[in-house]
Enzyme design. Structure first.
Site, mmCIF file in Angstrom:
data_model
loop_
_atom_site.group_PDB
_atom_site.id
_atom_site.type_symbol
_atom_site.label_atom_id
_atom_site.label_comp_id
_atom_site.label_asym_id
_atom_site.label_seq_id
_atom_site.Cartn_x
_atom_site.Cartn_y
_atom_site.Cartn_z
ATOM 1 N N HIS A 86 0.060 54.459 18.814
ATOM 2 C CA HIS A 86 1.334 54.952 19.139
ATOM 3 C C HIS A 86 1.350 56.127 19.972
ATOM 4 O O HIS A 86 2.466 56.545 20.522
ATOM 5 C CB HIS A 86 2.143 54.852 17.911
ATOM 6 C CG HIS A 86 2.278 55.904 17.048
ATOM 7 N ND1 HIS A 86 1.566 56.040 15.867
ATOM 8 C CD2 HIS A 86 2.871 57.151 16.823
ATOM 9 C CE1 HIS A 86 1.762 57.026 15.209
ATOM 10 N NE2 HIS A 86 2.713 57.779 15.830
ATOM 11 N N ASP A 222 -4.001 51.543 14.076
ATOM 12 C CA ASP A 222 -3.285 52.242 14.932
ATOM 13 C C ASP A 222 -3.896 53.569 15.774
ATOM 14 O O ASP A 222 -4.266 54.617 15.304
ATOM 15 C CB ASP A 222 -2.082 53.118 14.221
ATOM 16 C CG ASP A 222 -1.237 53.582 15.111
ATOM 17 O OD1 ASP A 222 -1.211 53.821 16.310
ATOM 18 O OD2 ASP A 222 0.065 53.842 14.587
ATOM 19 N N SER A 643 0.302 62.629 13.362
ATOM 20 C CA SER A 643 -0.174 61.386 14.104
ATOM 21 C C SER A 643 -1.516 61.480 14.690
ATOM 22 O O SER A 643 -1.417 62.359 15.623
ATOM 23 C CB SER A 643 0.895 60.555 14.727
ATOM 24 O OG SER A 643 1.761 60.039 14.050
HETATM 25 N N1 ARG Z 1 6.349 56.165 11.711
HETATM 26 C C1 ARG Z 1 5.141 56.787 12.550
HETATM 27 C C2 ARG Z 1 5.652 58.072 13.266
HETATM 28 O O1 ARG Z 1 6.791 58.491 12.805
HETATM 29 C C3 ARG Z 1 4.945 55.612 13.385
HETATM 30 C C4 ARG Z 1 5.760 55.354 14.629
HETATM 31 C C5 ARG Z 1 5.385 54.247 15.622
HETATM 32 N N2 ARG Z 1 5.374 52.926 15.048
HETATM 33 C C6 ARG Z 1 6.506 52.149 15.254
HETATM 34 N N3 ARG Z 1 6.412 50.861 14.790
HETATM 35 N N4 ARG Z 1 7.506 52.333 15.712
HETATM 36 O O2 ARG Z 1 5.694 58.277 14.485
HETATM 37 N N1 GLU Z 2 3.813 58.658 12.628
HETATM 38 C C1 GLU Z 2 4.295 60.080 12.545
HETATM 39 C C2 GLU Z 2 3.741 60.846 13.899
HETATM 40 O O1 GLU Z 2 3.830 60.253 14.975
HETATM 41 C C3 GLU Z 2 3.378 60.648 11.438
HETATM 42 C C4 GLU Z 2 4.097 60.359 10.242
HETATM 43 C C5 GLU Z 2 4.707 61.390 9.501
HETATM 44 O O2 GLU Z 2 5.934 61.684 9.719
HETATM 45 O O3 GLU Z 2 4.049 61.796 8.445
HETATM 46 O O4 GLU Z 2 3.187 61.880 14.231
#
Ligand code: ARG
Ligand code: GLU
Length: 708
Positions: A86, A222, A643
């Site tokens: 991502h 991921d 991330s």
């Molecule tokens: N929750 C994660 C973050 O904050 C991953 C986001 C990307 N993935 C998704 N299915 N939208 O960035």
């Molecule tokens: N998916 C998040 C990022 O893109 C990390 C998840 C979090 O907030 O800990 O940095």
């Protein structure tokens, strides 16, 4: 038997009292001094200087700030880099077309010549960090007003940065810590030639999609792979086909052993922002106003988008990325809200504030700070609320924001180059635009806006002027969509064919422009300036409050809030209990991927190659107990920006890539709770399995270094 049980509980009690450090994001240059003993006790086996050193290479040299908001790690002596799928999504998408759909099919460079350059993508490696508090505050006195102080600090910091980068190609910045009580200089080497090497198909890299996002148990691979290129002198260089793979000072050894329940781990990366020391008033705003309204507004948008996406396949694809980004924060805020309420964070903060008030009673320096903050927050409430509404209920209307952006371009020269640029911008916009979604969204959002914000005269005035004459919000919005030139590519084309004066006039008269001007005008001339001014005054009070807290709790080690600078967090692999009667284990496997497999559901459609490997149990060296490890959770304190961060074992070997937090732990930006907060990582063995067995790109492993 009794005795054994007694001993068991006694040791469990002791462990509970001493082992759980978990909370905190520590500055690498200070972690040796502040936390090394505790990390050691919990399982770190390497020296503090192996984590961070300025005189010789250390692990920090293998970590990069990837783009503007992710982390990556170097895994070979040829600059090979891992980050999340991502995080590389935008780059993977930008190289994709109908003929080469790398998002759907994955991408693997078979030779160096096939590695794809990414204009605009930069990675930064920290060269060093220094405490520069004294220099930053040179000439600053207690009598200064906040704007004067800010100006002085800005001047000092410019000097510090200039001195640190003189005669080098380094970039540097001075960042404020503990609300301006401390300042650190960060010097970075910035690489601009970063090429895409590999990415799994989205059905692995984004497996589970928005449904599983922020959730555990998780089964997402991921990851994506890049390579840093440098000039022949190994220094950063702009893109050139003559550049060569960067030879890093340090790269990570990969652990094939994994981590078991209870094992020590640490995460080394660039967390974005946290708010650990805010007062109960700030928490109250989040809980009672900010989060509930922002969530409700995004629910409106997501419902409209989803319905239209389900109705039409082309729209599903067009709005996939928009849907994902709207849903990401929407889901996070809900988890955060639940967590803050469940833990009674505001109540706990009030207890601390009472303690502080008692402690500060005979200390003139601190006595007034909490009452001052309370009053400032009362004043801020209105402006924060109006700002939230502008950002979440007006800015998301695509037609008006496109019109506003377009209008800003008409102040300059209108020539062939101009129309060319605007034609491209329109191409970009209309490629992923559904007027049906936008119209329904605009009506619904403006309805909520009117209902919740028209108590404010400036907002009421806008509705009176721009909406009322057309009978209803729906009437006004429909008219706008019928008559605006910005609603279709056709009309924009015809607009661009007009002579300059007529073009300007037509943009000026456009109803979408009128609405944009009205809302944006109120926002930029009334709400935003007051919000900014009050926020600065709040910041100033926090500086005193923070200093007071540190003086009051002498034995507590305070970690600074995250601010996109490099940090170390540590903890251990651990399951958790999300609800009564439920326990989540710490590891997931390929079996779980297959349990979720469902060809009809987009988010859970496992690629056939993976199904075949599973059917044949053909896992090679990646087999563990008859399956393949996929993801695991641990107690490391992380946030957005982490991330792609490496998650490491006690020897500093790579166990996996951090990519998310559990839903129950999203409140850790405000309050960390070791019993429930968990970061989610993809197991490096799954990453390698996908590269090697699924994609057949095992040659990439030849340049990596492994520890068994
Ligand atoms: N929750 C994660 C973050 O904050 C991953 C986001 C990307 N993935 C998704 N299915 N939208 O960035
Ligand atoms: N998916 C998040 C990022 O893109 C990390 C998840 C979090 O907030 O800990 O940095």
């Amino acid at each position: 038997m009794m005795r054994r049980i007694f001993i068991f509980f006694f040791t469990a009690f002791l462990l509970a009292g001493t082992v759980r450090a978990d909370e905190g994001m520590w500055l690498p240059a200070l972690v040796g001094k502040m936390r090394y003993g505790d990390m050691r006790k919990n399982g770190l086996q390497i020296k503090a200087s192996d984590l961070y050193d300025v005189n010789r290479s250390s692990l920090k040299d293998a970590i990069v700030l990837f783009g503007s908001g992710c982390t990556g790690e170097i895994v070979s002596d040829r600059g090979l880099l891992f980050t999340n799928h991502h995080c590389g999504y935008g780059q993977i998408q930008s190289h994709s077309s109908v003929e080469h759909d790398y998002l759907t099919d994955g991408f693997w460079a078979r030779t160096p010549a096939e590695e794809l350059p990414n204009p605009g993508l930069k990675v930064k490696i920290l060269v060093r960090m220094d405490d520069v508090t004294k220099q930053a505050l040179k000439g600053v006195t207690g009598q200064m007003t906040e704007p004067d102080r800010q100006a002085a600090v800005r001047r000092n910091n410019a000097d510090i940065v200039a001195a640190a980068t003189k005669g080098t190609r380094y970039e540097a910045s001075v960042e404020s810590f503990y609300y301006g009580n401390q300042y650190f200089l960060f010097v970075y080497e910035v690489f601009e030639d970063v090429r895409l090497v590999g990415a799994p198909p989205s059905s692995i890299g984004k497996f589970g999609g928005d449904t599983d996002n922020w959730m555990w148990p998780r089964h997402t691979g991921d990851f994506s792979i890049f390579r840093i290129y440098a000039g022949k002198d190994n220094k950063p260089a702009s893109y050139s086909p003559d550049n060569v793979p960067y030879r890093p000072k340090q790269f990570f050894t990969i652990s094939m052993a994994g981590a078991d329940e209870g094992d020590f781990t640490f995460v080394y990366g660039f967390p974005g922002r946290t708010y650990e020391y805010i007062t109960s008033d700030a928490v109250d705003y989040m809980v009672n106003r900010g989060n509930p309204h922002k969530i409700a507004l995004r629910t409106i948008r997501l419902d409209i988008m989803t319905a239209e996406q389900e109705r039409d396949a082309a729209t599903r694809i067009m709005y996939a990325s928009k849907h994902a980004s709207v849903a990401n924060a929407w889901k996070k805020w809900q988890g955060e809200l639940n967590g803050i309420v469940r833990l009674d964070v505001a109540g706990r903060k009030r207890v601390l504030e009472e303690q502080f008030t008692a402690w500060a009673a005979n200390k003139p320096e601190y006595g007034n700070v909490l009452p001052a903050l309370e009053e400032l927050y009362q004043g801020l409430d209105h402006f924060a609320f109006q700002r939230d509404y502008y950002l979440e209920a007006f800015a998301p209307i695509e037609l008006t924001s496109f019109a506003g952006a377009f209008a800003r371009t008409t102040t300059g020269e209108i020539d062939a180059a101009y129309t060319d640029r605007q034609r491209k911008a329109a191409d970009e916009f209309f490629r992923n635009y559904s007027p049906t979604i936008d119209l329904a969204t605009a009506i619904a959002l403006l309805g909520a806006y009117n209902e919740n914000c028209s108590y404010e005269p400036a907002v009421r005035n806008i509705f009176d002027r721009c909406i009322r004459p057309y009978g209803s919000i729906a009437g006004a919005v429909e008219r706008m969509f019928n008559t605006s030139v910005f609603v279709s590519q056709d009309r924009v084309e015809r607009l661009l064919a007009l002579p300059a004066d007529e073009l300007r006039q037509k943009v000026d008269d456009d109803p979408a422009m009128a609405l944009y001007r009205a809302f944006n005008g109120a926002y930029t001339t009334i709400f935003l300036p007051r919000y900014t001014e009050l926020s600065a005054r709040i910041e100033l009070q926090y500086r005193t409050y923070m200093r007071g807290l540190m003086a009051m709790q002498k034995d507590r080690q305070f970690y600074p809030d995250a601010n996109s600078t490099l940090r170390v967090a540590y903890g251990r692999v651990d399951g958790y209990k999300p609800a009564d009667g439920v326990y989540y284990e710490s590891h997931t496997t390929l079996d779980g991927v297959m349990e979720k497999d469902s060809p009809e559901i987009y988010d859970y459609d496992v690629p056939q190659r993976l199904r075949d490997l599973y059917a044949a149990k053909d896992y090679g060296r990646y087999a563990v107990d008859g399956t393949v490890p996929v993801a695991f959770i641990a107690t490391n304190h992380t946030t957005g920006g982490n991330s792609g961060s490496p998650i490491l074992n006690g020897r500093g070997e790579l166990l996996g890539l951090n990519f998310d937090r559990t839903w129950e732990s999203t409140m850790s930006d405000v309050k960390y709770d070791p019993s429930i907060c968990r970061n989610i990582s993809v197991d490096i063995r799954y990453v390698l399995f996908v590269i090697d067995r699924v994609a057949g790109a095992g040659y990439l492993l030849d340049e990596m270094r492994f520890a068994e």
